[in-house]
Enzyme design. Structure first.
Site, PDB file in Angstrom:
ATOM      1  N   THR A  72      -6.108  24.836 105.947  1.00 32.97           N
ATOM      2  CA  THR A  72      -5.552  24.690 107.302  1.00 32.97           C
ATOM      3  C   THR A  72      -5.052  26.051 107.780  1.00 32.97           C
ATOM      4  O   THR A  72      -5.345  26.482 108.907  1.00 32.97           O
ATOM      5  CB  THR A  72      -4.411  23.649 107.306  1.00 32.97           C
ATOM      6  OG1 THR A  72      -4.948  22.395 106.877  1.00 32.97           O
ATOM      7  CG2 THR A  72      -3.798  23.496 108.689  1.00 32.97           C
ATOM      8  N   ASN A 151     -16.672  16.960 106.125  1.00 33.73           N
ATOM      9  CA  ASN A 151     -15.827  16.277 105.133  1.00 33.73           C
ATOM     10  C   ASN A 151     -15.984  14.765 105.181  1.00 33.73           C
ATOM     11  O   ASN A 151     -15.808  14.082 104.177  1.00 33.73           O
ATOM     12  CB  ASN A 151     -14.355  16.649 105.323  1.00 33.73           C
ATOM     13  CG  ASN A 151     -13.896  16.538 106.753  1.00 33.73           C
ATOM     14  OD1 ASN A 151     -14.436  17.202 107.648  1.00 33.73           O
ATOM     15  ND2 ASN A 151     -12.914  15.700 107.009  1.00 33.73           N
ATOM     16  N   GLN A 179     -15.611  22.004 102.101  1.00 29.99           N
ATOM     17  CA  GLN A 179     -16.256  20.960 101.299  1.00 29.99           C
ATOM     18  C   GLN A 179     -17.450  21.480 100.502  1.00 29.99           C
ATOM     19  O   GLN A 179     -18.012  20.749  99.697  1.00 29.99           O
ATOM     20  CB  GLN A 179     -16.675  19.780 102.189  1.00 29.99           C
ATOM     21  CG  GLN A 179     -15.507  19.053 102.820  1.00 29.99           C
ATOM     22  CD  GLN A 179     -14.644  18.292 101.789  1.00 29.99           C
ATOM     23  OE1 GLN A 179     -15.049  18.057 100.660  1.00 29.99           O
ATOM     24  NE2 GLN A 179     -13.424  17.932 102.182  1.00 29.99           N
ATOM     25  N   SER A 199     -10.406  25.823 100.319  1.00 29.24           N
ATOM     26  CA  SER A 199      -9.182  25.171  99.864  1.00 29.24           C
ATOM     27  C   SER A 199      -9.243  24.943  98.356  1.00 29.24           C
ATOM     28  O   SER A 199     -10.265  24.478  97.840  1.00 29.24           O
ATOM     29  CB  SER A 199      -9.056  23.829 100.595  1.00 29.24           C
ATOM     30  OG  SER A 199      -7.951  23.120 100.104  1.00 29.24           O
ATOM     31  N   HIS A 201      -7.488  22.701  96.492  1.00 27.09           N
ATOM     32  CA  HIS A 201      -7.384  21.337  95.968  1.00 27.09           C
ATOM     33  C   HIS A 201      -8.637  20.492  96.157  1.00 27.09           C
ATOM     34  O   HIS A 201      -8.699  19.367  95.672  1.00 27.09           O
ATOM     35  CB  HIS A 201      -6.133  20.628  96.511  1.00 27.09           C
ATOM     36  CG  HIS A 201      -6.186  20.186  97.927  1.00 27.09           C
ATOM     37  ND1 HIS A 201      -6.415  18.880  98.276  1.00 27.09           N
ATOM     38  CD2 HIS A 201      -6.016  20.860  99.080  1.00 27.09           C
ATOM     39  CE1 HIS A 201      -6.376  18.782  99.604  1.00 27.09           C
ATOM     40  NE2 HIS A 201      -6.135  19.970 100.109  1.00 27.09           N
ATOM     41  N   THR A 237       5.293  36.194  99.413  1.00 25.36           N
ATOM     42  CA  THR A 237       5.064  36.373  97.976  1.00 25.36           C
ATOM     43  C   THR A 237       3.992  35.400  97.487  1.00 25.36           C
ATOM     44  O   THR A 237       3.991  34.229  97.859  1.00 25.36           O
ATOM     45  CB  THR A 237       6.384  36.182  97.205  1.00 25.36           C
ATOM     46  OG1 THR A 237       7.320  37.140  97.733  1.00 25.36           O
ATOM     47  CG2 THR A 237       6.210  36.413  95.717  1.00 25.36           C
ATOM     48  N   CYS A 325      -8.238  11.662 106.317  1.00 24.08           N
ATOM     49  CA  CYS A 325      -8.263  12.684 105.279  1.00 24.08           C
ATOM     50  C   CYS A 325      -6.834  13.038 104.962  1.00 24.08           C
ATOM     51  O   CYS A 325      -6.455  13.250 103.833  1.00 24.08           O
ATOM     52  CB  CYS A 325      -9.021  13.889 105.801  1.00 24.08           C
ATOM     53  SG  CYS A 325      -9.318  15.137 104.580  1.00 24.08           S
TER      54      CYS A 325
HETATM   55  N1  PLP Z   1     -11.214  21.569 106.429  1.00 19.64           N
HETATM   56  C1  PLP Z   1     -11.862  20.573 105.814  1.00 19.64           C
HETATM   57  C2  PLP Z   1     -13.322  20.347 106.067  1.00 19.64           C
HETATM   58  C3  PLP Z   1     -11.168  19.704 104.953  1.00 19.64           C
HETATM   59  O1  PLP Z   1     -11.814  18.703 104.365  1.00 19.64           O
HETATM   60  C4  PLP Z   1      -9.783  19.942 104.744  1.00 19.64           C
HETATM   61  C5  PLP Z   1      -9.021  19.008 103.904  1.00 19.64           C
HETATM   62  O2  PLP Z   1      -8.448  18.074 104.331  1.00 19.64           O
HETATM   63  C6  PLP Z   1      -9.161  21.025 105.393  1.00 19.64           C
HETATM   64  C7  PLP Z   1      -9.917  21.804 106.241  1.00 19.64           C
HETATM   65  C8  PLP Z   1      -7.720  21.327 105.204  1.00 19.64           C
HETATM   66  O3  PLP Z   1      -7.504  21.881 103.916  1.00 19.64           O
HETATM   67  P1  PLP Z   1      -6.049  22.021 103.294  1.00 19.64           P
HETATM   68  O4  PLP Z   1      -5.663  20.672 102.813  1.00 19.64           O
HETATM   69  O5  PLP Z   1      -6.232  23.021 102.162  1.00 19.64           O
HETATM   70  O6  PLP Z   1      -5.150  22.561 104.335  1.00 19.64           O
END
Ligand code: PLP
Length: 387
Positions: A72, A151, A179, A199, A201, A237, A325
């Site tokens: 994000t 996604n 993704q 990302s 996670h 940091t 999501c």
């Molecule tokens: N973009 C996509 C395509 C995603 O699937 C996600 C996850 O929800 C994000 C952005 C946002 O990622 P994050 O959770 O690391 O902020």
């Protein structure tokens, strides 16, 4: 009860190797990587190593990777940073109707600041037409942003063609590539991408870490102001635990990609064939061929996705509904609506996203649970008439 996790596009469990590599930073290695003394010097090489590991997975140079708090932030920095830096050149931006909210909301914010945004539509399979991108670019255009792998549906956009169009028009090109990692191979050079968001996670690293790719020579504004971390591009940091684990997860993603992708594809096909054979009135959403190996998006007609999600949860199966999501939203998915799917059919859409821990038993278990749950819900639906 058996538990099956089929929501890897929402988040993934932390890979043991990634957790192990980060553990020292919770217990022992506490230095600030900016410090010149022994404690700082002890941790600095780990940031550099993780940067190289992320860079290798996407075909970038380490100096082109900026660690962030997640995708994000990376999307925000790419889009706002480009828009602010290039405001003197123009105020027009191009994106699509099928972006993640991290991108769409950022464009909406910029519209409120006076920027003009063209939102491109997609076809029934969710694909953007590169020619529409070409037609949308005008003299004042400063940025094009198109998600690579969706996604929700898993549809993979023709990003390479779009990147080439943007480049030949002298316009920056950003892609949300969250993704992709570990699912399909990514080469930012080959794809003509200038800015990209990733990302941790989604690739078996902890939450709260991500990366922004900024092509060498491209200057965008910073979002965060403060210290000189991340080569002056992202103050704050460093999140050592997240960064080290992200780097390690990228090594595993690269090592295992082929094997994981073919396993996911095999399981996905088995699941799709099984569901289609056992349940009537199901629609596959997204492009049948240009898609992520792990993602299925299915509309079960005469069923509310949230009710199906709950019924499957009661059977121990975790899937997601609509665009939920992050928000748990019950609105029909903006991605499916953009594909021209009837809102009623959108309401019955669930996303099944497979991952490393899934196996054939999970799929067979789901092939018992899903038809049973759909059957029960349809029995209660006034709209459904048994043939
Ligand atoms: N973009 C996509 C395509 C995603 O699937 C996600 C996850 O929800 C994000 C952005 C946002 O990622 P994050 O959770 O690391 O902020």
């Amino acid at each position: 009860m058996r538990r099956v996790y089929f929501d890897h596009n929402a988040t993934t469990p932390v890979l043991p190797a990634a957790a192990a590599s980060a553990r020292d930073f919770l217990d022992g290695l506490f230095g600030n990587p900016s410090s010149l003394h022994w404690a700082g010097r002890a941790v600095r090489p780990y940031v550099d190593e993780a940067r190289s590991q992320v860079a290798r997975l996407i075909g970038a140079n380490p100096s082109e990777i900026v660690f962030t708090s997640g995708a994000t932030e990376a999307d925000n920095q790419a889009i706002k940073g480009a828009a602010y830096a290039l405001a003197g050149k123009g105020n027009h931006l191009v994106t699509t109707r099928v972006e993640h909210p991290a991108v769409l909301s950022t464009f909406a914010y910029l519209e409120g600041k006076g920027y003009r945004v063209t939102y491109l539509g997609v076809d029934g399979n969710g694909l953007v037409d590169p020619d529409e991108v070409r037609r949308a670019i005008r003299k004042e255009t400063i940025l094009v942003s198109v998600i690579h792998a969706n996604n929700e549906t898993g549809t993979v956009q023709p990003v390479k063609e779009i990147g080439a169009i943007a480049r030949s028009a002298g316009v920056l090109f950003h892609s949300d590539m969250v993704q992709d990692l570990g699912k399909i191979s990514v080469d930012v050079d080959d794809l003509c991408v200038d800015l990209a968001a990733f990302s941790g996670h989604k690739v078996y690293a902890p939450k709260g870490v991500g990366a922004l790719y900024v092509r060498e020579g491209i200057e965008i504004d910073n979002l965060m102001h403060g210290g000189h971390q991340e080569m002056g591009r992202r103050a704050g940091t460093e999140n050592m635990v997240g960064i080290v684990a992200f780097g390690r997860a990228c090594v595993a993603a690269l090592d295992d990609m082929e094997e994981e992708a073919s396993k996911a594809e095999f399981l996905r096909k088995r699941l799709l064939e099984g569901i289609m054979a056992l349940v009537p009135d199901v629609r596959l959403n997204g492009d049948p061929a240009r898609r992520l190996p792990n993602t299925l998006n299915l509309s079960f007609q005469y069923v509310e996705a949230e009710s199906l999600l709950i019924a499957l949860d009661l059977a121990g199966i975790a899937v997601s509904a609509g665009s939920a999501c992050s928000s748990g939203s019950t609105e029909p998915s903006h991605v499916l609506l953009a594909m021209g799917i009837d809102p009623l059919v959108c309401q019955g859409a669930i996303r099944i996203s497979l991952g490393r821990e899934n196996n054939e038993e999970d799929v067979e278990y789901a092939l018992e649970a899903i038809p049973r749950a759909v059957g029960r819900l349809r029995d209660m639906s006034p709209l459904f008439r048994r043939p």
